[in-house]
Design an enzyme around this catalytic site. Structure first.
Site, mmCIF file in Angstrom:
data_model
loop_
_atom_site.group_PDB
_atom_site.id
_atom_site.type_symbol
_atom_site.label_atom_id
_atom_site.label_comp_id
_atom_site.label_asym_id
_atom_site.label_seq_id
_atom_site.Cartn_x
_atom_site.Cartn_y
_atom_site.Cartn_z
ATOM 1 C CB VAL A 93 -1.139 0.357 1.164
ATOM 2 C CG1 VAL A 93 -2.092 1.273 1.554
ATOM 3 C CG2 VAL A 93 -2.081 -0.848 1.141
ATOM 4 C CG ASP A 94 2.820 2.980 -3.455
ATOM 5 O OD1 ASP A 94 3.311 1.909 -2.711
ATOM 6 O OD2 ASP A 94 2.889 2.450 -4.569
ATOM 7 N N GLY B 41 5.757 -5.272 -8.333
ATOM 8 C CA GLY B 41 5.685 -7.157 -7.940
ATOM 9 C C GLY B 41 4.157 -6.556 -8.739
ATOM 10 C CG ASN C 68 3.457 -1.164 -8.632
ATOM 11 O OD1 ASN C 68 2.057 -0.656 -7.990
ATOM 12 N ND2 ASN C 68 4.225 0.177 -8.420
ATOM 13 C CD GLU D 16 9.712 -2.947 -3.349
ATOM 14 O OE1 GLU D 16 9.463 -2.054 -3.662
ATOM 15 O OE2 GLU D 16 8.694 -2.890 -4.306
ATOM 16 C CG ASP E 18 3.221 9.863 -8.887
ATOM 17 O OD1 ASP E 18 4.502 9.699 -8.736
ATOM 18 O OD2 ASP E 18 2.512 9.417 -8.665
ATOM 19 C CG ASP F 113 6.938 -1.033 -11.086
ATOM 20 O OD1 ASP F 113 7.456 -1.301 -11.033
ATOM 21 O OD2 ASP F 113 6.666 -0.502 -9.285
ATOM 22 N N GLY G 216 0.362 7.891 -9.201
ATOM 23 C CA GLY G 216 -0.113 7.176 -8.510
ATOM 24 C C GLY G 216 0.824 5.483 -9.253
HETATM 25 O O1 RIB Z 1 8.289 1.434 -8.043
HETATM 26 C C1 RIB Z 1 7.093 2.234 -7.278
HETATM 27 C C2 RIB Z 1 6.995 1.498 -6.304
HETATM 28 O O2 RIB Z 1 7.828 0.770 -5.677
HETATM 29 C C3 RIB Z 1 6.141 1.785 -5.592
HETATM 30 O O3 RIB Z 1 4.153 1.761 -5.948
HETATM 31 C C4 RIB Z 1 6.709 1.488 -4.020
HETATM 32 O O4 RIB Z 1 5.695 0.754 -3.589
HETATM 33 C C5 RIB Z 1 7.837 0.292 -4.382
HETATM 34 O O5 RIB Z 1 7.691 -0.746 -4.130
#
Ligand code: RIB
Length: 303
Positions: free
Chosen positions: A13-14, A42, A44, A139, A240, A246, A283
């Site tokens: 969650v961002d 992942g 994304n 990650e 943004d 991703d 986003g």
């Molecule tokens: O690459 C962007 C992502 O990096 C974000 O959505 C954040 O959650 C981090 O994983």
């Protein structure tokens, strides 16, 4: 042909705040209202492969048991991503703290939580073995990334987006078919500075194909058996940049699943168009365009 992609990776969650500039160490600044949006490299990439890339996409990940997990499952499901291979675990869902400056640049800190528990069990292995392309990032535990690569079928491609930058074990290097990195990650892995062409050439000693993403400048596609190709990006106003890389990786994987490694440069063109559209919106997953928008921009660029 649609092509089948399995994305193995993180879901976060961002927690996003727009800031007039990124704070220095020890500094407090005031920002805008807090936004809570679906992210994680992942998840994304899975959303991008399905929505923007049109691939039959499954996600292998791990989520906690609360409301944050539901937000992510809704976003993945809404994009058409299969989520049967997402584990629910007794750990908090991953969380990313993100600031975004007026030029669209972000700064991110990730609290991995459940992402540290992503694993390749029997169900995940079955799904991976049926994929044309397996896509992972860094990650989640390196052992899980390597295990996922090893479960792919003969002839399937393993695409590694080496973000965030980490040292890779030889057992993982050996499995990579396509490495996707930005210039910083490329320099870290190559252990040297240089032009994107220099960095790609150094990395080709370790993997058969390298894509270096260059932000507004597009990307460089390099393979051992052909000359490197620069793929320019469309000029857009960035709002943004979170998740743009991703989006690129997900659409690249979807393209490779359709046409294979021989079509890497064409897949990179579509991936670049998708990433250009993504930076015009706020986003991460929320900014991923659909396949028709990507095709329209990519075709417009070629005319
Ligand atoms: O690459 C962007 C992502 O990096 C974000 O959505 C954040 O959650 C981090 O994983």
């Amino acid at each position: 042909m649609t092509g089948t992609v399995v994305v193995v990776g993180s879901a976060n969650v961002d927690l996003v705040v727009d800031v007039p500039r990124h704070p220095a160490g020890g500094e407090t600044i005031l920002g805008g209202d807090l936004r809570r949006t679906p992210g994680g490299k992942g998840a994304n990439q899975a959303v991008a492969a399905a929505r923007a890339g049109g691939a039959d996409t499954s996600f292998v990940g791990a989520l906690g048991r609360g409301e944050s997990a539901e937000l992510l499952l809704a976003s993945l499901g809404g994009a058409g991503v299969r989520t049967e291979t997402v584990d629910r675990v007794d750990a908090p869902t991953g969380t990313a703290l993100i600031t975004v400056s007026p030029d669209g640049e972000n700064a991110i800190v990730v609290a991995p939580g459940a992402n540290s528990r992503v694993r390749v069990g029997a169900a995940q292995a079955r799904r991976i073995a049926a994929a044309d392309v397996v896509l992972a990032q860094l990650e989640i535990p390196l052992g899980t990334v390597t295990a996922a690569a090893l479960e792919r079928r003969q002839g399937a491609l393993f695409v590694l987006n080496a973000a965030p930058s980490r040292e890779l074990p030889d057992t993982l290097w050996r499995e990579v078919d396509v490495l996707v990195v930005n210039e910083h990650e490329a320099a870290d892995l190559a252990g040297a500075a240089g032009t994107p062409e220099d960095l790609a050439s150094a990395l080709l000693d370790r993997v058969p194909a390298v894509v270096v993403t260059l932000g507004a400048e597009g990307s460089l596609v390099a393979r051992r058996d052909t000359d490197p190709v620069r793929v320019p990006a469309a000029r857009v106003d960035a709002v943004d940049t979170t998740g743009a890389g991703d989006t690129y990786c997900g659409v690249l994987a979807a393209g490779l699943a359709r046409v294979g490694l021989a079509g890497l440069a064409d897949a990179a063109r579509l991936a670049g168009a998708a990433a250009a559209l993504a930076v015009t919106r706020p986003g991460a997953q929320d900014a991923v365009p659909d396949a028709a928008e990507v095709a329209a921009l990519a075709e417009g660029d070629q005319s």
